[in-house]
Design an enzyme around this catalytic site. Sequence first.
Site, PDB file in Angstrom:
ATOM      1  N   TYR A  83       0.814  -1.209   0.000  1.00 37.62           N
ATOM      2  CA  TYR A  83       0.000   0.000   0.000  1.00 37.62           C
ATOM      3  C   TYR A  83       0.850   1.264   0.000  1.00 37.62           C
ATOM      4  O   TYR A  83       0.397   2.318  -0.427  1.00 37.62           O
ATOM      5  CB  TYR A  83      -0.916   0.029   1.226  1.00 37.62           C
ATOM      6  N   LYS A 102       3.861 -15.363   2.507  1.00 37.76           N
ATOM      7  CA  LYS A 102       4.078 -16.115   1.276  1.00 37.76           C
ATOM      8  C   LYS A 102       5.584 -16.353   1.177  1.00 37.76           C
ATOM      9  O   LYS A 102       6.257 -15.974   0.203  1.00 37.76           O
ATOM     10  CB  LYS A 102       3.521 -15.303   0.089  1.00 37.76           C
ATOM     11  N   ASP A 141      -2.094 -18.473   0.807  1.00 38.07           N
ATOM     12  CA  ASP A 141      -3.064 -19.212  -0.018  1.00 38.07           C
ATOM     13  C   ASP A 141      -3.695 -20.338   0.789  1.00 38.07           C
ATOM     14  O   ASP A 141      -4.909 -20.546   0.767  1.00 38.07           O
ATOM     15  CB  ASP A 141      -2.425 -19.715  -1.323  1.00 38.07           C
ATOM     16  N   ASP A 145      -5.918  -7.307   4.265  1.00 35.93           N
ATOM     17  CA  ASP A 145      -7.088  -6.717   3.605  1.00 35.93           C
ATOM     18  C   ASP A 145      -7.960  -7.828   3.029  1.00 35.93           C
ATOM     19  O   ASP A 145      -9.173  -7.865   3.226  1.00 35.93           O
ATOM     20  CB  ASP A 145      -6.608  -5.780   2.481  1.00 35.93           C
ATOM     21  N   ASP A 198     -11.809  -9.629   4.654  1.00 42.47           N
ATOM     22  CA  ASP A 198     -13.095  -9.696   3.953  1.00 42.47           C
ATOM     23  C   ASP A 198     -13.608 -11.132   3.937  1.00 42.47           C
ATOM     24  O   ASP A 198     -14.802 -11.385   4.108  1.00 42.47           O
ATOM     25  CB  ASP A 198     -12.975  -9.191   2.506  1.00 42.47           C
TER      26      ASP A 198
HETATM   27  C1  IPM Z   1     -10.230  -1.718   4.052  1.00 43.20           C
HETATM   28  C2  IPM Z   1     -10.547  -1.174   2.687  1.00 43.20           C
HETATM   29  C3  IPM Z   1      -9.469  -0.191   2.287  1.00 43.20           C
HETATM   30  C4  IPM Z   1      -8.158  -0.943   2.237  1.00 43.20           C
HETATM   31  C5  IPM Z   1      -9.712   0.524   0.957  1.00 43.20           C
HETATM   32  C6  IPM Z   1     -11.049   1.217   0.934  1.00 43.20           C
HETATM   33  C7  IPM Z   1      -8.596   1.477   0.650  1.00 43.20           C
HETATM   34  O1  IPM Z   1     -10.695  -2.207   1.778  1.00 43.20           O
HETATM   35  O2  IPM Z   1     -10.127  -0.923   5.001  1.00 43.20           O
HETATM   36  O3  IPM Z   1     -10.100  -2.939   4.175  1.00 43.20           O
HETATM   37  O4  IPM Z   1      -7.841  -1.594   1.241  1.00 43.20           O
HETATM   38  O5  IPM Z   1      -7.428  -0.894   3.230  1.00 43.20           O
HETATM   39 MG    MG Z   2     -10.628  -4.122   2.640  1.00 41.06          MG
END
Ligand code: IPM
Ligand code: MG
Length: 370
Positions: free
Chosen positions: A147, A194, A226, A250, A254
Amino acid sequence: MMYTIALISGDGIGPDVIGPAVEVLDAVGDKYGHTFHYVELAAGGKAVDAVGEPLPAGTLEAVKQCDALLLGAVGGPRWDTLPGHLRPERALLGLRAGLGVFANFRPAALFPQLRGACPLKDEVLGNSDGKPGFDLLIVRELTGGLYFGERGRRDGNRSAFDTEAYSWDEIDRVLRRGYDAALSRRKKLCVVDKANVLESSRLWREVAAETAKDYPAVETSYMYVDNCAMQLIRNPGQFDVLVTSNLFGDILSDEASALAGSIGMLPSASLGSPDETGRVRGIYEPIHGSAPDLAGKDTANPLGAILSAGMMLRYSFGLEREAEAVSGAVSAVLDAGLRTQDLAGKSGRPEKIVGTKAMGEGVLHFLENF
Ligand code: IPM
Ligand code: MG
């Protein structure tokens, strides 16, 4: 005590969910004798519209003067075609870097009341600590890696690159946050990387081998990312604390949120080092994002934002009892059968489908009992 909280409700459903979270904080304040003073600030798409940039310098400076930041969400289709440096998401990156919040805590646990909302079969769901379900904490490195690494275009725009770079200290400090968390949990920490391919991951393992020596009570393991993505849906109950890089965290967070029934349930805390006065800087935000199609419709789930406010009470203000009251009230509201649309029809028992505001009021109601 009096605390000053920066509020960036942001875009999309941000304002919908921050409203109830602030009401919960105020109720906690009334009940336990604290005063929360709020400073409303602009960032994200709203700031792009108002002043032409996603993170006005004044916003960052004002946030730094506050004890903590509660953030809704930023972004939306209106701003998706802007160049990278003007996109609302840049506000998040700027706040994270500007406040130095390098450790992002993303807890994912299954509330038993939401068992039906978890897509896993009983035999897959597994156990954590003898209880059906899972209770894990992803600690994501938040101010380094891909990032923030060097990036660019070359070959006349026909090629592009991003870089994954980590220093020993960056890895060590986030690992220590993970170990400290593991000590008050089930004392297991898994480094996710990884290392079979990436040099930066091999450094993560070298650092972890050293840092682990300071935490003999915690069992350290290593897993390729993975495999971890697969293990999360094969047997999430095996995990306690996972520590990983910015990008891997990240993605995995999710994935973990889908197991918890709805991304609308999950809170997060992003923490820096304590300052001279011992105060820990923090950004607290639900992980769900701006969900523009739901904005202003009183349908978004405010529980992720409310639980984020709870994390603020715990991590920035050290108010453990108050934080417990918030999670207790959220659990009670689920026991009572209140469900926002994202959770509807999955509990296998009578439910009351409610909007954002009514869900927030439900939490306020049950807060009385704690
Ligand atoms: C998160 C989001 C952010 C990230 C985006 C919106 C930049 O996906 O906070 O997980 O990738 O960190
Ligand atoms: Mg995210």
